[in-house]
Design a protein around this motif. Structure first.
Motif, PDB file in Angstrom:
ATOM      1  N   LEU A 171      47.504  50.733  41.774  1.00 26.21           N
ATOM      2  CA  LEU A 171      46.946  49.640  42.571  1.00 26.21           C
ATOM      3  C   LEU A 171      46.131  48.662  41.736  1.00 26.21           C
ATOM      4  CD1 LEU A 171      45.850  51.623  45.774  1.00 26.21           C
ATOM      5  CD2 LEU A 171      47.736  49.989  45.580  1.00 26.21           C
ATOM      6  N   GLN A 172      45.763  49.057  40.515  1.00 27.98           N
ATOM      7  CA  GLN A 172      45.022  48.152  39.628  1.00 27.98           C
ATOM      8  C   GLN A 172      45.933  47.153  38.916  1.00 27.98           C
ATOM      9  OE1 GLN A 172      41.640  47.928  39.498  1.00 27.98           O
ATOM     10  NE2 GLN A 172      41.793  49.422  41.163  1.00 27.98           N
ATOM     11  N   HIS A 173      47.235  47.350  39.032  1.00 31.20           N
ATOM     12  CA  HIS A 173      48.172  46.452  38.351  1.00 31.20           C
ATOM     13  C   HIS A 173      48.045  45.043  38.912  1.00 31.20           C
ATOM     14  CE1 HIS A 173      52.039  44.864  36.875  1.00 31.20           C
ATOM     15  NE2 HIS A 173      51.921  45.799  35.938  1.00 31.20           N
ATOM     16  N   LEU A 176      49.769  43.729  42.023  1.00 30.26           N
ATOM     17  CA  LEU A 176      49.374  44.236  43.338  1.00 30.26           C
ATOM     18  C   LEU A 176      47.977  43.772  43.741  1.00 30.26           C
ATOM     19  CD1 LEU A 176      50.687  47.926  43.113  1.00 30.26           C
ATOM     20  CD2 LEU A 176      51.784  45.982  44.236  1.00 30.26           C
ATOM     21  N   ARG A 177      47.490  42.716  43.113  1.00 26.70           N
ATOM     22  CA  ARG A 177      46.123  42.277  43.401  1.00 26.70           C
ATOM     23  C   ARG A 177      45.957  41.828  44.855  1.00 26.70           C
ATOM     24  NH1 ARG A 177      48.652  38.547  40.338  1.00 26.70           N
ATOM     25  NH2 ARG A 177      48.669  36.354  41.006  1.00 26.70           N
ATOM     26  N   GLN A 178      47.022  41.250  45.451  1.00 29.33           N
ATOM     27  CA  GLN A 178      46.909  40.843  46.855  1.00 29.33           C
ATOM     28  C   GLN A 178      46.814  42.060  47.773  1.00 29.33           C
ATOM     29  OE1 GLN A 178      49.170  37.271  48.237  1.00 29.33           O
ATOM     30  NE2 GLN A 178      50.274  37.507  46.300  1.00 29.33           N
ATOM     31  N   LEU A 179      47.580  43.103  47.456  1.00 32.15           N
ATOM     32  CA  LEU A 179      47.486  44.346  48.225  1.00 32.15           C
ATOM     33  C   LEU A 179      46.108  44.960  48.059  1.00 32.15           C
ATOM     34  CD1 LEU A 179      48.500  46.773  49.842  1.00 32.15           C
ATOM     35  CD2 LEU A 179      49.601  47.623  47.760  1.00 32.15           C
ATOM     36  N   ARG A 180      45.613  44.984  46.831  1.00 32.77           N
ATOM     37  CA  ARG A 180      44.307  45.579  46.536  1.00 32.77           C
ATOM     38  C   ARG A 180      43.202  44.903  47.354  1.00 32.77           C
ATOM     39  NH1 ARG A 180      44.958  45.247  41.525  1.00 32.77           N
ATOM     40  NH2 ARG A 180      43.628  43.472  41.033  1.00 32.77           N
ATOM     41  N   GLN A 181      43.295  43.593  47.510  1.00 38.76           N
ATOM     42  CA  GLN A 181      42.288  42.853  48.264  1.00 38.76           C
ATOM     43  C   GLN A 181      42.290  43.199  49.749  1.00 38.76           C
ATOM     44  OE1 GLN A 181      43.263  38.798  47.343  1.00 38.76           O
ATOM     45  NE2 GLN A 181      42.465  38.905  45.248  1.00 38.76           N
TER      46      GLN A 181
END
Length: 269
Positions: A171-173, A176-181
């Motif tokens: 998830l740190q990739h 995937l920053r939009q998913l992480r947010q």
């Protein structure tokens, strides 16, 4: 074998994720509270991570039992190592659709129509994906896009991702920053502490019908913790083999030597 000898109603240390045997350590209590909060407050994305064998799937089964009588439709995905289309099809089948479409776009339209229908019936929809660390980056991104399904007032889906520590790394990739947010609830389940492990062992014995026998010596408990590192699945394996060793000796007390034999047996595998 040893079940009858110790007068147990059932085997106390099976490794299957049976919520009947769930021991609520402070960590497990916090984890289930996070899951409840995420569902009740409709937070969208919820992530539960933890080492292999720490009890994530058992918590998931407990949660499913807990919400069974509520107006919540659930889809449990146990094998997410599939394409985006296959993932959509699996969710649809879990939600009771018999004739699932073949193309990704058709599946998406079918899912959207189903979700609107369920929402109109006053139901919430929760998708739980176990072993989420096995999902591809593309599948995780597709799950994020599913969260875009919404009415003017609410999201149509709540999604719980359950996985090993590799899921946190994935998830740190940057892709995937939009998913992480969008992940508003996250809990990392840690192994049991030494005293919690001792309570865990006694609890499972009591649930299985033990009445004062068998017992583990302090030295046995110490060796169990040293080799299990507080991970419930390993504790179960070691306790099962330790009880067998004590049974072979026709003893009620499980000793350091019984645990030593159990450790040696497991190391052979």
């Amino acid at each position: 074998m040893y079940k009858e000898f110790y007068g147990l109603k059932e085997m106390p240390f099976n490794i299957t994720p049976d919520p009947h045997f769930l021991f609520f350590s402070p960590r497990h209590q916090e984890a289930i509270q996070h899951l409840r909060y995420g569902i009740n407050e409709k937070k969208g994305f919820i992530v539960l991570t933890g080492e292999v064998g720490c009890g994530k799937t058992t918590l998931c089964r407990y949660l499913l039992n807990e919400i069974e009588n509520r107006p919540i439709e659930t889809a449990l995905i146990l094998n997410p190592r599939v394409s985006e289309t296959q993932l959509l099809q699996a969710i649809l089948r879990e939600l009771g659709v018999e004739k699932v479409k073949q193309s990704r776009q058709e599946c998406l339209e079918q899912l959207n129509a189903l979700l609107l229908k369920l929402i109109d019936q006053g139901k919430d929809i929760v998708v739980i994906i176990d072993e989420s660390q096995n999902m591809t980056f593309q599948a995780l991104e597709h799950i994020r896009l599913l969260s875009n399904l919404e009415t003017n007032t609410q999201k149509l889906l709540q999604i719980i991702l359950i996985g090993q520590p590799e899921l946190k790394e994935k998830l740190q990739h940057k892709s995937l920053r939009q998913l992480r947010q969008r992940i508003l609830v996250h809990y990392d389940l840690q192994p049991l502490a030494r005293d919690e492990m001792e309570q865990y062992i006694r609890y499972r014995l009591i649930i299985a019908g033990a009445n004062g026998r068998p017992e583990f010596t302090k030295a046995a408990m110490g060796k169990l913790f040293k080799h299990s590192k507080g991970i419930p699945r390993i504790i179960n394996n070691l306790c099962d083999k330790s009880l067998l060793s004590a049974f072979v000796r026709s003893k009620d007390m499980v000793t350091w030597w019984d645990v030593r034999r159990a450790v040696k047996d497991i190391k052979k595998l």
